[in-house]
Design a protein around this motif. Structure first.
Motif, PDB file in Angstrom:
ATOM      1  N   PRO A 140     -22.323  -4.340 -28.279  1.00 19.00           N
ATOM      2  CA  PRO A 140     -22.588  -5.608 -28.471  1.00 19.00           C
ATOM      3  C   PRO A 140     -23.619  -6.338 -27.333  1.00 19.00           C
ATOM      4  N   ALA A 141     -24.312  -7.310 -27.914  1.00 19.10           N
ATOM      5  CA  ALA A 141     -25.154  -8.072 -26.798  1.00 19.10           C
ATOM      6  C   ALA A 141     -24.418  -8.637 -25.713  1.00 19.10           C
ATOM      7  N   GLY A 142     -25.026  -8.441 -24.443  1.00 17.33           N
ATOM      8  CA  GLY A 142     -24.344  -8.938 -23.378  1.00 17.33           C
ATOM      9  C   GLY A 142     -23.500  -7.643 -22.596  1.00 17.33           C
ATOM     10  N   LEU A 143     -23.419  -6.740 -23.158  1.00 19.49           N
ATOM     11  CA  LEU A 143     -22.501  -5.424 -22.817  1.00 19.49           C
ATOM     12  C   LEU A 143     -23.427  -4.385 -22.770  1.00 19.49           C
ATOM     13  N   THR A 144     -22.927  -3.206 -21.759  1.00 14.83           N
ATOM     14  CA  THR A 144     -23.703  -2.080 -21.678  1.00 14.83           C
ATOM     15  C   THR A 144     -22.694  -0.927 -21.499  1.00 14.83           C
ATOM     16  N   LYS A 145     -23.254   0.070 -21.909  1.00 13.60           N
ATOM     17  CA  LYS A 145     -22.043   1.274 -22.178  1.00 13.60           C
ATOM     18  C   LYS A 145     -22.242   2.063 -20.736  1.00 13.60           C
ATOM     19  N   VAL A 146     -20.952   1.987 -20.218  1.00  9.99           N
ATOM     20  CA  VAL A 146     -20.694   2.446 -18.808  1.00  9.99           C
ATOM     21  C   VAL A 146     -19.556   3.731 -18.898  1.00  9.99           C
ATOM     22  N   GLY A 147     -19.796   4.848 -18.866  1.00 13.19           N
ATOM     23  CA  GLY A 147     -18.675   5.979 -18.800  1.00 13.19           C
ATOM     24  C   GLY A 147     -18.298   5.872 -20.305  1.00 13.19           C
ATOM     25  N   GLY A 148     -19.098   5.733 -21.077  1.00 14.61           N
ATOM     26  CA  GLY A 148     -18.703   5.690 -22.614  1.00 14.61           C
ATOM     27  C   GLY A 148     -18.015   4.638 -23.257  1.00 14.61           C
ATOM     28  N   VAL A 149     -17.860   3.548 -22.479  1.00 13.40           N
ATOM     29  CA  VAL A 149     -17.102   2.366 -22.691  1.00 13.40           C
ATOM     30  C   VAL A 149     -17.990   1.092 -22.636  1.00 13.40           C
ATOM     31  N   CYS A 150     -18.049   0.022 -23.476  1.00 13.19           N
ATOM     32  CA  CYS A 150     -18.914  -1.183 -23.234  1.00 13.19           C
ATOM     33  C   CYS A 150     -18.306  -1.969 -22.208  1.00 13.19           C
ATOM     34  N   ALA A 151     -19.143  -2.404 -21.181  1.00 14.58           N
ATOM     35  CA  ALA A 151     -18.625  -3.265 -20.212  1.00 14.58           C
ATOM     36  C   ALA A 151     -19.815  -4.393 -19.970  1.00 14.58           C
ATOM     37  N   GLU A 152     -19.383  -5.383 -19.389  1.00 20.86           N
ATOM     38  CA  GLU A 152     -20.252  -6.530 -19.064  1.00 20.86           C
ATOM     39  C   GLU A 152     -21.176  -6.038 -18.162  1.00 20.86           C
ATOM     40  N   CYS A 153     -22.490  -6.388 -18.313  1.00 19.90           N
ATOM     41  CA  CYS A 153     -23.569  -6.110 -17.337  1.00 19.90           C
ATOM     42  C   CYS A 153     -23.558  -6.897 -16.062  1.00 19.90           C
ATOM     43  N   GLU A 154     -23.935  -6.096 -15.360  1.00 16.68           N
ATOM     44  CA  GLU A 154     -23.879  -6.528 -13.890  1.00 16.68           C
ATOM     45  C   GLU A 154     -24.966  -7.545 -13.600  1.00 16.68           C
ATOM     46  N   GLN A 155     -24.553  -8.537 -12.786  1.00 15.18           N
ATOM     47  CA  GLN A 155     -25.274  -9.532 -12.516  1.00 15.18           C
ATOM     48  C   GLN A 155     -26.297  -9.400 -11.402  1.00 15.18           C
TER      49      GLN A 155
END
Length: 111
Positions: free
Chosen positions: A96-111
């Motif tokens: 979803p918007a505001g999240l990115t895929k890290v290791g196959g799981v959606c996580a919050e984007c680094e600021q």
């Protein structure tokens, strides 16, 4: 009386006198002379429900041509979702918007 084979995307059972078109969003592929509606396969992203091709729900997909139940729709993994119903590939499962895929799981984007 001579019999003629039904063209692709049509079928006729032994008790029918005319060819019947496959339901919307389904086809027999290149097969001709189909003798049952079972030869009409729903397109990828869809599944058969009461003789009608229905779209897989949001956040699911089906790459299978000819899926026969909603259980053939596979849930997106790792918190991903699809934008719409009827997805046909896991590539349609995005964070979803505001999240990115890290290791196959959606996580919050680094600021």
């Amino acid at each position: 009386k001579s019999c003629q084979a039904c063209p692709a995307n049509y079928y006729a059972t032994s008790d029918m006198t005319a060819c019947t078109k496959c339901p919307d969003d389904s086809s027999t592929g290149s097969d001709q002379a189909s003798t049952s509606m079972d030869a009409c396969l729903c397109s990828a992203g869809l599944f058969l429900s009461n003789g009608v091709c229905e779209q897989c729900p949001e956040s699911t997909f089906s790459a299978t041509v000819g899926a026969v139940s909603i259980q053939d729709c596979i849930s997106c993994q790792g918190g991903t979702v699809t934008a719409d119903k009827g997805s046909s590939s896991s590539d349609d499962c995005l964070c979803p918007a505001g999240l990115t895929k890290v290791g196959g799981v959606c996580a919050e984007c680094e600021q």
